[in-house]
Design a protein around this motif. Structure first.
Motif, PDB file in Angstrom:
ATOM      1  N   MET A  40     -32.897  94.939  81.339  1.00 21.57           N
ATOM      2  CA  MET A  40     -32.580  95.759  82.503  1.00 21.57           C
ATOM      3  C   MET A  40     -33.457  97.001  82.458  1.00 21.57           C
ATOM      4  SD  MET A  40     -30.252  94.195  84.214  1.00 21.57           S
ATOM      5  CE  MET A  40     -29.477  92.625  83.797  1.00 21.57           C
ATOM      6  N   CYS A  41     -33.950  97.397  83.605  1.00 17.87           N
ATOM      7  CA  CYS A  41     -34.845  98.558  83.672  1.00 17.87           C
ATOM      8  C   CYS A  41     -34.351  99.499  84.766  1.00 17.87           C
ATOM      9  CB  CYS A  41     -36.268  98.110  83.962  1.00 17.87           C
ATOM     10  SG  CYS A  41     -37.489  99.433  83.934  1.00 17.87           S
ATOM     11  N   PRO A  42     -34.226 100.796  84.500  1.00 19.49           N
ATOM     12  CA  PRO A  42     -33.821 101.731  85.557  1.00 19.49           C
ATOM     13  C   PRO A  42     -34.886 101.776  86.648  1.00 19.49           C
ATOM     14  CG  PRO A  42     -34.560 102.933  83.624  1.00 19.49           C
ATOM     15  CD  PRO A  42     -34.469 101.490  83.223  1.00 19.49           C
ATOM     16  N   LEU A  43     -34.436 101.904  87.881  1.00 20.52           N
ATOM     17  CA  LEU A  43     -35.363 101.867  89.001  1.00 20.52           C
ATOM     18  C   LEU A  43     -36.411 102.969  88.920  1.00 20.52           C
ATOM     19  CD1 LEU A  43     -33.126 100.994  92.096  1.00 20.52           C
ATOM     20  CD2 LEU A  43     -34.280  99.471  90.489  1.00 20.52           C
ATOM     21  N   ARG A  44     -36.053 104.121  88.321  1.00 21.40           N
ATOM     22  CA  ARG A  44     -37.029 105.210  88.274  1.00 21.40           C
ATOM     23  C   ARG A  44     -38.248 104.871  87.421  1.00 21.40           C
ATOM     24  NH1 ARG A  44     -33.037 107.920  85.183  1.00 21.40           N
ATOM     25  NH2 ARG A  44     -32.616 109.232  86.980  1.00 21.40           N
ATOM     26  N   LEU A  45     -38.081 103.907  86.496  1.00 18.67           N
ATOM     27  CA  LEU A  45     -39.212 103.532  85.655  1.00 18.67           C
ATOM     28  C   LEU A  45     -40.127 102.511  86.312  1.00 18.67           C
ATOM     29  CD1 LEU A  45     -37.983 103.151  81.948  1.00 18.67           C
ATOM     30  CD2 LEU A  45     -39.550 104.845  82.892  1.00 18.67           C
ATOM     31  N   ILE A  46     -39.600 101.796  87.293  1.00 15.74           N
ATOM     32  CA  ILE A  46     -40.356 100.684  87.898  1.00 15.74           C
ATOM     33  C   ILE A  46     -41.719 101.129  88.414  1.00 15.74           C
ATOM     34  CG2 ILE A  46     -40.350  98.940  89.718  1.00 15.74           C
ATOM     35  CD1 ILE A  46     -38.460  98.342  87.399  1.00 15.74           C
ATOM     36  N   PRO A  47     -41.816 102.196  89.223  1.00 14.06           N
ATOM     37  CA  PRO A  47     -43.145 102.591  89.729  1.00 14.06           C
ATOM     38  C   PRO A  47     -44.063 103.130  88.638  1.00 14.06           C
ATOM     39  CG  PRO A  47     -41.376 103.544  91.064  1.00 14.06           C
ATOM     40  CD  PRO A  47     -40.747 103.035  89.809  1.00 14.06           C
ATOM     41  N   ARG A  48     -43.496 103.610  87.547  1.00 13.32           N
ATOM     42  CA  ARG A  48     -44.301 104.249  86.519  1.00 13.32           C
ATOM     43  C   ARG A  48     -44.991 103.249  85.594  1.00 13.32           C
ATOM     44  NH1 ARG A  48     -39.916 108.728  84.377  1.00 13.32           N
ATOM     45  NH2 ARG A  48     -39.374 109.614  86.414  1.00 13.32           N
ATOM     46  N   ILE A  49     -44.289 102.174  85.269  1.00 11.52           N
ATOM     47  CA  ILE A  49     -44.828 101.301  84.228  1.00 11.52           C
ATOM     48  C   ILE A  49     -45.353  99.974  84.743  1.00 11.52           C
ATOM     49  CG2 ILE A  49     -43.323 102.356  82.506  1.00 11.52           C
ATOM     50  CD1 ILE A  49     -41.584  99.875  82.562  1.00 11.52           C
ATOM     51  N   PHE A  50     -44.895  99.528  85.915  1.00 12.05           N
ATOM     52  CA  PHE A  50     -45.341  98.227  86.415  1.00 12.05           C
ATOM     53  C   PHE A  50     -46.484  98.417  87.395  1.00 12.05           C
ATOM     54  CE2 PHE A  50     -40.959  97.384  85.133  1.00 12.05           C
ATOM     55  CZ  PHE A  50     -41.166  96.308  84.292  1.00 12.05           C
ATOM     56  N   LEU A  51     -47.599  97.790  87.099  1.00 15.70           N
ATOM     57  CA  LEU A  51     -48.830  97.986  87.861  1.00 15.70           C
ATOM     58  C   LEU A  51     -49.170  96.770  88.699  1.00 15.70           C
ATOM     59  CD1 LEU A  51     -50.992  99.496  84.969  1.00 15.70           C
ATOM     60  CD2 LEU A  51     -49.617 100.732  86.655  1.00 15.70           C
ATOM     61  N   GLU A 149     -29.993 103.410  88.969  1.00 17.70           N
ATOM     62  CA  GLU A 149     -29.599 102.008  89.058  1.00 17.70           C
ATOM     63  C   GLU A 149     -30.637 101.143  88.360  1.00 17.70           C
ATOM     64  OE1 GLU A 149     -28.331 100.786  92.890  1.00 17.70           O
ATOM     65  OE2 GLU A 149     -26.960 102.483  93.103  1.00 17.70           O
ATOM     66  N   THR A 150     -30.286  99.888  88.144  1.00 10.92           N
ATOM     67  CA  THR A 150     -31.148  99.022  87.337  1.00 10.92           C
ATOM     68  C   THR A 150     -31.506  97.745  88.071  1.00 10.92           C
ATOM     69  OG1 THR A 150     -29.189  98.004  86.314  1.00 10.92           O
ATOM     70  CG2 THR A 150     -30.207  99.861  85.146  1.00 10.92           C
ATOM     71  N   ILE A 151     -32.561  97.110  87.580  1.00  8.52           N
ATOM     72  CA  ILE A 151     -32.964  95.792  88.066  1.00  8.52           C
ATOM     73  C   ILE A 151     -33.321  94.948  86.854  1.00  8.52           C
ATOM     74  CG2 ILE A 151     -35.406  96.431  88.333  1.00  8.52           C
ATOM     75  CD1 ILE A 151     -35.465  94.605  90.830  1.00  8.52           C
ATOM     76  N   ALA A 152     -33.018  93.663  86.939  1.00 10.22           N
ATOM     77  CA  ALA A 152     -33.357  92.764  85.841  1.00 10.22           C
ATOM     78  C   ALA A 152     -34.866  92.536  85.786  1.00 10.22           C
ATOM     79  CB  ALA A 152     -32.632  91.430  86.009  1.00 10.22           C
ATOM     80  N   VAL A 153     -35.387  92.457  84.568  1.00 14.10           N
ATOM     81  CA  VAL A 153     -36.813  92.201  84.364  1.00 14.10           C
ATOM     82  C   VAL A 153     -36.963  91.133  83.289  1.00 14.10           C
ATOM     83  CG1 VAL A 153     -39.059  93.169  83.744  1.00 14.10           C
ATOM     84  CG2 VAL A 153     -37.382  94.595  84.930  1.00 14.10           C
ATOM     85  N   VAL A 154     -37.809  90.165  83.564  1.00  9.34           N
ATOM     86  CA  VAL A 154     -38.145  89.134  82.576  1.00  9.34           C
ATOM     87  C   VAL A 154     -39.530  89.446  82.040  1.00  9.34           C
ATOM     88  CG1 VAL A 154     -38.408  86.673  82.137  1.00  9.34           C
ATOM     89  CG2 VAL A 154     -36.763  87.455  83.851  1.00  9.34           C
ATOM     90  N   PHE A 155     -39.622  89.694  80.724  1.00 10.05           N
ATOM     91  CA  PHE A 155     -40.889  90.058  80.089  1.00 10.05           C
ATOM     92  C   PHE A 155     -41.505  88.851  79.387  1.00 10.05           C
ATOM     93  CE2 PHE A 155     -38.662  94.198  80.029  1.00 10.05           C
ATOM     94  CZ  PHE A 155     -39.628  95.005  80.615  1.00 10.05           C
ATOM     95  N   PHE A 156     -42.774  88.600  79.653  1.00  5.99           N
ATOM     96  CA  PHE A 156     -43.559  87.618  78.925  1.00  5.99           C
ATOM     97  C   PHE A 156     -44.726  88.351  78.257  1.00  5.99           C
ATOM     98  CE2 PHE A 156     -41.449  84.982  82.059  1.00  5.99           C
ATOM     99  CZ  PHE A 156     -41.201  83.791  81.392  1.00  5.99           C
TER     100      PHE A 156
END
Length: 379
Positions: A40-51, A149-156
């Motif tokens: 699970m990843c907080p939404l505030r991190l999504i724009p920062r780390i996912f490119l 809030e959070t969103i599920a993330v699948v990491f490979f």
């Protein structure tokens, strides 16, 4: 430590790589012999780390499609307008860096549940969900409180460009967009979708003769209409009219019942004097094109009428329309190459034809389309 999510960024160097780490609670799994991690990843991190891949790169050296920015306002609005019940599915991402999993135990469930540490220097590339990611970024600008809030993330683990491209292809290979009809059937946010369902289930015109799931009807289907076709027609009918829900529902039902009186084949199907497949094969009036055009015509009638009932007599002229496919008036107007065409041009031409039969004045734009069609026919 994030206050609500158990997701943290380490503040001091650790033994894992050089520099700081992201630490995510995770469940470890295995697919095709490769480990992956669900977190699970907080939404505030999504724009920062996912490119994203750079848009200027050619498709052969990217691992995903170019972002369609036109989709973002609607997606972001969906989150902002439904803060208590929006739903976003998981993102899938590849990590170009080391992933270190620390289980809670040495055996049993503890081997699969724990946390992963990822160096902050690692590169996160979204394989699936880039539009969701961008919409989250847009929504956060307007409502920063969503960041907790959070969103599920699948990491490979990122195994190179070819592997990432293959993941994108595999993730989208069997993706099937649901039909518009079933989307409307299950949509409880859209008032017009609710009105359309009510018409399909309760109206004497449509009840028992509407395909609720598919946008098309098979040759043997006993249905006359699709839910999506009724929606399009009713949307066109009510377009721009400032009505409350009750009035809109009453008006829509009255209009389609009035249209029904001018088309005897619909009644004959209900009374089992004709079969639906035969009607669809020989006539065009149950086709989505016709319903949409009838909705547009109804809208024009309502706007020109001095009172709520004066449109009824004018609509009776529809009885004079020859709806059979063999009618040469439909050639090029509603039918192309022997098939009913739902293109914007054919919808406009079919609407024009019905307007002229009802004695309605064409707008300048409608007249331009009509003149161009007639000139083409004279050539």
């Amino acid at each position: 430590m994030e206050s609500r999510t158990q997701v943290k960024s380490a503040r001091t160097p650790t033994s894992v790589g050089v520099g700081f780490d992201y630490t995510f609670p995770a469940i470890r799994g295995v697919q095709a012999g490769r480990e992956f991690y669900v977190s699970m990843c907080p939404l505030r991190l999504i724009p920062r780390i996912f490119l994203f891949d750079e848009d200027e790169l050619g498709p052969d050296v990217r691992a995903q499609r170019v972002l369609n920015k036109g989709r973002l306002p609607a997606l972001a609005r969906y989150i902002l307008d439904n803060p208590d019940n929006y739903v976003f599915s998981a993102l899938t991402a590849s990590v170009d860096g080391e992933l270190h999993f620390e289980g809670l135990g040495g055996d049993g469930p503890g081997m699969r549940i724990g946390q992963i540490r990822i160096p902050m220097a690692a590169r996160f590339l979204i394989n699936d969900g880039q539009h969701r990611r961008a919409a989250i970024e847009v929504a956060l600008r307007e409502n920063p409180d969503l960041g907790d809030e959070t969103i599920a993330v699948v990491f490979f683990h990122d195994s190179g460009l070819s592997r990432c491209q293959q993941m994108f292809a595999d993730l989208n290979r069997h993706a099937v967009r649901p039909s518009r009809s079933i989307g409307l059937l299950y949509d409880h946010r859209d008032d017009l979708a609710g009105l359309t369902r009510l018409l399909a289930l309760k109206s004497s015109v449509f009840k028992g003769h509407v395909e609720m799931e598919s946008n098309t009807l098979s040759g043997r289907s006993r249905r006359l209409f699709t839910l999506s076709a009724i929606y399009s027609g009713t949307q066109a009918l009510l377009q721009g009219l400032e009505l409350d829900k009750k009035t809109a529902s009453t008006l829509a039902q009255a209009y389609w019942e009035a249209v029904d009186l001018t088309i005897p084949e619909w009644r004959m199907v209900r009374e089992r004097e004709m079969h639906a497949p035969d009607v669809r094969r020989e006539y065009i009036h149950s086709h989505s094109l016709a319903l949409h055009a009838l909705g547009r015509v109804g809208n024009m009638l309502l706007r020109e009428s001095a009172d709520p009932v004066s449109w009824h007599p004018r609509l009776e002229r529809l009885e004079e329309v020859d709806w059979t496919r063999s009618n040469p008036d439909w050639d090029g107007r509603a039918i192309l190459g022997g098939r009913v065409s739902k293109s914007h041009q054919n919808l406009a031409l079919t609407t024009n034809y019905l307007c002229l039969r009802l004695g309605l004045h064409l707008s300048p734009e409608q007249q331009h389309v009509e003149d161009a069609f007639c000139q083409q026919g004279d050539a």
